[in-house]
Design a protein around this motif. Sequence first.
Motif, PDB file in Angstrom:
ATOM      1  N   PRO A  69       0.792  -1.335  -0.143  1.00 21.44           N
ATOM      2  CA  PRO A  69      -0.123   0.038   0.141  1.00 21.44           C
ATOM      3  C   PRO A  69       0.712   1.201  -0.086  1.00 21.44           C
ATOM      4  N   TYR A  70       0.084   2.236  -0.542  1.00 20.61           N
ATOM      5  CA  TYR A  70       0.687   3.429  -0.559  1.00 20.61           C
ATOM      6  C   TYR A  70      -0.208   4.660  -0.498  1.00 20.61           C
ATOM      7  N   LEU A  71       0.248   6.051  -0.531  1.00 20.96           N
ATOM      8  CA  LEU A  71      -0.789   7.059  -0.651  1.00 20.96           C
ATOM      9  C   LEU A  71      -0.642   7.642  -2.103  1.00 20.96           C
ATOM     10  N   PHE A  72      -1.863   8.017  -2.745  1.00 19.82           N
ATOM     11  CA  PHE A  72      -1.752   8.649  -3.809  1.00 19.82           C
ATOM     12  C   PHE A  72      -2.503   9.888  -3.578  1.00 19.82           C
ATOM     13  N   ILE A  73      -1.675  10.885  -4.398  1.00 23.73           N
ATOM     14  CA  ILE A  73      -2.342  12.144  -4.466  1.00 23.73           C
ATOM     15  C   ILE A  73      -2.538  12.680  -5.694  1.00 23.73           C
ATOM     16  N   ALA A  74      -3.645  13.256  -6.174  1.00 23.75           N
ATOM     17  CA  ALA A  74      -4.037  13.998  -7.385  1.00 23.75           C
ATOM     18  C   ALA A  74      -3.840  15.575  -6.887  1.00 23.75           C
ATOM     19  N   GLY A  75      -2.843  16.311  -7.481  1.00 25.34           N
ATOM     20  CA  GLY A  75      -2.924  17.414  -7.038  1.00 25.34           C
ATOM     21  C   GLY A  75      -2.113  18.539  -7.943  1.00 25.34           C
ATOM     22  N   VAL A  76      -1.577  19.486  -7.500  1.00 24.44           N
ATOM     23  CA  VAL A  76      -0.740  20.488  -8.174  1.00 24.44           C
ATOM     24  C   VAL A  76       0.576  20.938  -6.943  1.00 24.44           C
ATOM     25  N   GLU A  77       1.562  21.552  -7.810  1.00 28.40           N
ATOM     26  CA  GLU A  77       2.657  22.031  -6.968  1.00 28.40           C
ATOM     27  C   GLU A  77       2.239  23.535  -6.490  1.00 28.40           C
ATOM     28  N   VAL A  78       2.504  23.672  -5.350  1.00 29.99           N
ATOM     29  CA  VAL A  78       1.956  24.827  -4.671  1.00 29.99           C
ATOM     30  C   VAL A  78       3.526  25.508  -3.934  1.00 29.99           C
ATOM     31  N   SER A  79       3.359  26.648  -3.608  1.00 26.93           N
ATOM     32  CA  SER A  79       4.492  27.558  -2.984  1.00 26.93           C
ATOM     33  C   SER A  79       4.888  27.407  -1.684  1.00 26.93           C
ATOM     34  N   GLN A  80       3.850  26.912  -0.756  1.00 30.54           N
ATOM     35  CA  GLN A  80       3.901  26.446   0.338  1.00 30.54           C
ATOM     36  C   GLN A  80       2.619  25.561   0.707  1.00 30.54           C
ATOM     37  N   LYS A  81       2.806  24.923   1.909  1.00 30.33           N
ATOM     38  CA  LYS A  81       1.881  23.909   2.216  1.00 30.33           C
ATOM     39  C   LYS A  81       0.422  24.526   2.337  1.00 30.33           C
ATOM     40  N   THR A  82      -0.343  23.828   1.808  1.00 32.63           N
ATOM     41  CA  THR A  82      -1.794  24.207   1.857  1.00 32.63           C
ATOM     42  C   THR A  82      -2.592  23.663   2.990  1.00 32.63           C
ATOM     43  N   GLU A  83      -3.162  24.426   3.822  1.00 31.21           N
ATOM     44  CA  GLU A  83      -4.148  24.115   4.972  1.00 31.21           C
ATOM     45  C   GLU A  83      -5.637  24.298   4.375  1.00 31.21           C
ATOM     46  N   MET A  84      -6.129  23.130   4.107  1.00 29.87           N
ATOM     47  CA  MET A  84      -7.552  23.286   3.648  1.00 29.87           C
ATOM     48  C   MET A  84      -8.421  22.027   3.821  1.00 29.87           C
ATOM     49  N   GLU A  85      -9.556  22.024   4.100  1.00 34.05           N
ATOM     50  CA  GLU A  85     -10.492  20.898   4.478  1.00 34.05           C
ATOM     51  C   GLU A  85     -10.450  20.058   3.393  1.00 34.05           C
ATOM     52  N   GLY A  86      -9.903  18.727   3.477  1.00 41.15           N
ATOM     53  CA  GLY A  86     -10.328  17.634   2.388  1.00 41.15           C
ATOM     54  C   GLY A  86      -8.900  17.825   1.326  1.00 41.15           C
ATOM     55  N   VAL A  87      -7.848  18.583   1.870  1.00 45.43           N
ATOM     56  CA  VAL A  87      -6.892  18.680   1.039  1.00 45.43           C
ATOM     57  C   VAL A  87      -5.441  18.415   1.761  1.00 45.43           C
ATOM     58  N   VAL A  88      -4.543  17.360   1.252  1.00 40.32           N
ATOM     59  CA  VAL A  88      -3.343  17.001   1.728  1.00 40.32           C
ATOM     60  C   VAL A  88      -1.990  17.577   1.271  1.00 40.32           C
ATOM     61  N   SER A  89      -1.209  17.814   1.924  1.00 48.06           N
ATOM     62  CA  SER A  89       0.311  18.446   1.178  1.00 48.06           C
ATOM     63  C   SER A  89       1.200  17.356   1.689  1.00 48.06           C
ATOM     64  N   ARG A  90       2.049  17.228   0.584  1.00 47.61           N
ATOM     65  CA  ARG A  90       3.283  16.443   1.000  1.00 47.61           C
ATOM     66  C   ARG A  90       4.395  17.197   0.298  1.00 47.61           C
ATOM     67  N   MET A  91       5.624  17.142   0.947  1.00 42.71           N
ATOM     68  CA  MET A  91       6.865  17.439   0.127  1.00 42.71           C
ATOM     69  C   MET A  91       7.687  16.737  -0.573  1.00 42.71           C
ATOM     70  N   ILE A  92       7.918  16.770  -1.747  1.00 45.84           N
ATOM     71  CA  ILE A  92       8.635  15.993  -2.594  1.00 45.84           C
ATOM     72  C   ILE A  92      10.262  16.409  -2.207  1.00 45.84           C
ATOM     73  N   PRO A  93      10.961  15.476  -1.697  1.00 44.56           N
ATOM     74  CA  PRO A  93      12.292  15.803  -1.423  1.00 44.56           C
ATOM     75  C   PRO A  93      13.321  15.933  -2.510  1.00 44.56           C
ATOM     76  N   LYS A  94      14.113  16.767  -2.115  1.00 46.71           N
ATOM     77  CA  LYS A  94      15.388  17.343  -2.942  1.00 46.71           C
ATOM     78  C   LYS A  94      16.243  15.867  -3.151  1.00 46.71           C
ATOM     79  N   GLY A  95      16.615  15.677  -4.285  1.00 46.53           N
ATOM     80  CA  GLY A  95      17.507  14.572  -4.481  1.00 46.53           C
ATOM     81  C   GLY A  95      17.758  14.172  -5.986  1.00 46.53           C
ATOM     82  N   LYS A  96      18.006  12.972  -6.182  1.00 46.51           N
ATOM     83  CA  LYS A  96      18.344  12.216  -7.578  1.00 46.51           C
ATOM     84  C   LYS A  96      16.756  11.514  -7.970  1.00 46.51           C
ATOM     85  N   TYR A  97      16.489  11.776  -9.268  1.00 45.91           N
ATOM     86  CA  TYR A  97      15.343  11.024  -9.659  1.00 45.91           C
ATOM     87  C   TYR A  97      15.707  10.452 -11.194  1.00 45.91           C
TER      88      TYR A  97
END
Length: 154
Positions: A69-97
């Motif tokens: 299992p894993y978490l899937f998020i359908a979303g958009v890149e934002v300039s800062q973490k979003t605080e909103m009901e029904g919305v989650v935020s995650r940071m994609i870490p700096k690194g090699k991809y």
Amino acid sequence: MNYEIVELEEKWISGVSIKTTNQEGKSIQDIGITWQNLFNRGVYQKIQNKVNNKTIGLYTDYVKDYTKPYLFIAGVEVSQKTEMEGVVSRMIPKGKYAKFVIEGDVQNSVGQAWQQIWSLDLKRKYTCDFEEYQNHLEDMHKQEIHIYIALEEE
């Protein structure tokens, strides 16, 4: 399947989420519903501080690897973490991809690409992997999609 190794800076993603698994095709249905929830419920329009108009499909919070299992998020890149009901935020870490560029249908081409990615011998980190939809065209069958796979640092 061709790819290039890129270094990314950290970035915030905000959107709607679902806990899912690739077992028995469950993720195909769950991910489709999550994208519908992002757009059909007006969530996309309400998310503030969008960096651009590209949509992101984020795979994160892996229990172990892509077979668990894993978490899937359908979303958009934002300039800062979003605080909103029904919305989650995650940071994609700096690194090699590993960056894959595919063109085609947003469902079939992406699904086929993941099948090929899973068969590659990549030293995956299983922190955050994501699809970035470039949204150059209105035609959902002729899209450019960038897929990023987090890699272990060597």
